[in-house]
Design a protein around this motif. Structure first.
Motif, PDB file in Angstrom:
ATOM      1  N   ARG A  66      -3.069   0.679   7.630  1.00 32.46           N
ATOM      2  CA  ARG A  66      -2.867  -0.162   6.454  1.00 32.46           C
ATOM      3  C   ARG A  66      -4.186  -0.336   5.720  1.00 32.46           C
ATOM      4  O   ARG A  66      -5.265  -0.244   6.314  1.00 32.46           O
ATOM      5  CB  ARG A  66      -2.290  -1.519   6.852  1.00 32.46           C
ATOM      6  CG  ARG A  66      -0.923  -1.421   7.533  1.00 32.46           C
ATOM      7  CD  ARG A  66      -0.361  -2.791   7.827  1.00 32.46           C
ATOM      8  NE  ARG A  66       0.932  -2.681   8.508  1.00 32.46           N
ATOM      9  CZ  ARG A  66       1.092  -2.756   9.825  1.00 32.46           C
ATOM     10  NH1 ARG A  66       0.041  -2.949  10.600  1.00 32.46           N
ATOM     11  NH2 ARG A  66       2.296  -2.649  10.366  1.00 32.46           N
ATOM     12  N   SER A 103       2.251  -6.568   5.163  1.00 31.41           N
ATOM     13  CA  SER A 103       2.579  -6.305   3.762  1.00 31.41           C
ATOM     14  C   SER A 103       1.430  -5.685   2.976  1.00 31.41           C
ATOM     15  O   SER A 103       1.650  -5.099   1.913  1.00 31.41           O
ATOM     16  CB  SER A 103       3.003  -7.603   3.078  1.00 31.41           C
ATOM     17  OG  SER A 103       1.903  -8.494   2.956  1.00 31.41           O
ATOM     18  N   LYS A 105      -0.534  -7.228   1.249  1.00 34.67           N
ATOM     19  CA  LYS A 105      -0.663  -7.976   0.001  1.00 34.67           C
ATOM     20  C   LYS A 105      -1.636  -9.138   0.164  1.00 34.67           C
ATOM     21  O   LYS A 105      -1.719  -9.753   1.233  1.00 34.67           O
ATOM     22  CB  LYS A 105       0.699  -8.507  -0.441  1.00 34.67           C
ATOM     23  CG  LYS A 105       1.682  -7.423  -0.840  1.00 34.67           C
ATOM     24  CD  LYS A 105       3.003  -8.023  -1.297  1.00 34.67           C
ATOM     25  CE  LYS A 105       3.984  -6.934  -1.734  1.00 34.67           C
ATOM     26  NZ  LYS A 105       5.280  -7.509  -2.170  1.00 34.67           N
TER      27      LYS A 105
END
Length: 371
Positions: A66, A103, A105
């Motif tokens: 990620r 996520s 985010k």
């Protein structure tokens, strides 16, 4: 050339294509964080990006699992919250960002600092995060319930709100110099901060002790002669390690506010420190490109490795059998730790050994891409 003739310069248009290496860092890595199992490694880089890696997949062709991209300057520190669903990054762009691990985010951006944010420390039991930077302030954030700082510490301020009650940001000046490192104990009853404050006519380097519950300074540790670069505090808060630009590592009795031992194993600034749970083994890395392991009981120090670049961050695996090392290069290496210690004590130190795994950075001349 005839009189009155104008000569025009010819311009040539040149186009560049800047290729971005997907899944890799492009610059040095300032900080590391591991999850409780040691399966996920989080890296914070000078390229302004944080990444998450699966450690079992580490190797020369590994790509990050990620990516957390949102800062506009170096990321100087990183912390993983106790739920392991959120990471926090501190940057030279003066912001702190909270990210969803899965996520990718940005959940919150915290903007109370006015200069580079250099350090983070997190208390899992009390649920607060402390941040410090070049603006000389230490902010305490209740990251479990509110994105607003609940207290702000400086040498010139002696009162404040209790942790856990959100308050408006409060700017307090008075801390003598920039804050370069922070540490807290597991219970969150103590915060230590390191800075290059002058302590005498011939020495700088001061560690301040704070009680975050009342936002008051409760003590000092003096003994270094140059800037404090790293602090490691034991889980119970009774002992701490400090590494300084004076090339020394000091072990302190926090309760008695005194230095127990001073170690001079490095020949230049100490840039990275780590210790096992019992504070029996100390691992340190310095500007001299060396990584040492020191037995805190016998004070015997062993050279584990000498690296091509200076180490910036160290992270011990939960099983205490390996060590993650980040340097000014754009890759991270995993090295034997427990077996290496046993071998080196019996056979004598060697200057270089191969790493077990390597999380690659951007290709560069002389980079060791394979473990």
């Amino acid at each position: 050339m005839q009189s009155g003739t104008v000569t025009r310069k010819k311009y040539r248009r040149v186009s560049y294509i800047l290729r971005r290496e997907e899944g890799r860092h492009r610059s040095g890595i300032n900080a590391l964080a591991l999850d409780k199992r040691g399966d996920l490694l989080f890296t914070a880089s000078r390229d302004g990006i944080a990444r998450c890696w699966r450690t079992p997949e580490a190797g020369p062709k590994a790509r990050s699992l990620r990516t957390y991209d949102g800062h506009t300057d170096w990321i100087n520190d990183i912390a993983l919250l106790s739920n392991e669903a959120t990471i926090v990054t501190a940057s030279s762009d003066t912001t702190i960002k909270l990210w969803g691990v899965a996520s990718e985010k940005c959940l919150h951006t915290l903007n109370s600092h006015t200069d580079y944010v250099k350090a983070l420390t997190y208390s899992p039991e009390r649920g607060f995060l402390a941040s410090g930077g070049l603006d000389k302030d230490i902010c305490i954030w209740d990251v479990e319930s509110s994105p607003a700082p609940v207290a702000q510490l400086s040498a010139g301020w002696g009162g404040g709100e209790s942790v856990g009650i959100a308050a408006a940001p409060r700017k307090c000046s008075g801390h003598g110099e920039s804050v370069y490192c922070l540490a807290t104990n597991r219970a969150g009853s103590l915060i230590l901060s390191g800075s290059p404050e002058r302590v005498s006519a011939h020495a700088i380097g001061l560690v301040r002790l704070w009680d975050p519950r009342v936002a008051e300074q409760v003590g000092r540790l003096k003994g270094h002669t140059d800037n404090i670069r790293r602090i490691v505090l034991s889980a119970d808060g009774s002992r701490c390690l400090t590494g300084g630009s004076d090339a020394t590592i000091k072990l302190w009795d926090v309760g008695q506010r005194r230095c127990i031992q001073s170690l001079a194993v490095h020949t230049d600034s100490v840039w990275a420190l780590a210790a096992d749970e019992g504070f029996t083994r100390i691992v340190s890395g310095g500007r001299d490109q060396a990584v040492y392991c020191t037995d805190a009981r016998s004070l015997d120090s062993t050279l584990l490795m000498r690296l091509p670049e200076p180490p910036l961050a160290l992270a011990l695996a939960p099983d205490a059998r390996s060590l993650w090392v980040a340097t000014t290069a754009s890759s991270v290496s995993r090295w034997e730790y427990e077996p290496a210690w046993t071998h080196e004590v019996s056979a004598g130190a060697r200057d270089r050994r191969q790493s077990l795994h390597r999380l690659p950075g951007a290709p560069r001349r002389g980079d060791l891409m394979a473990g």
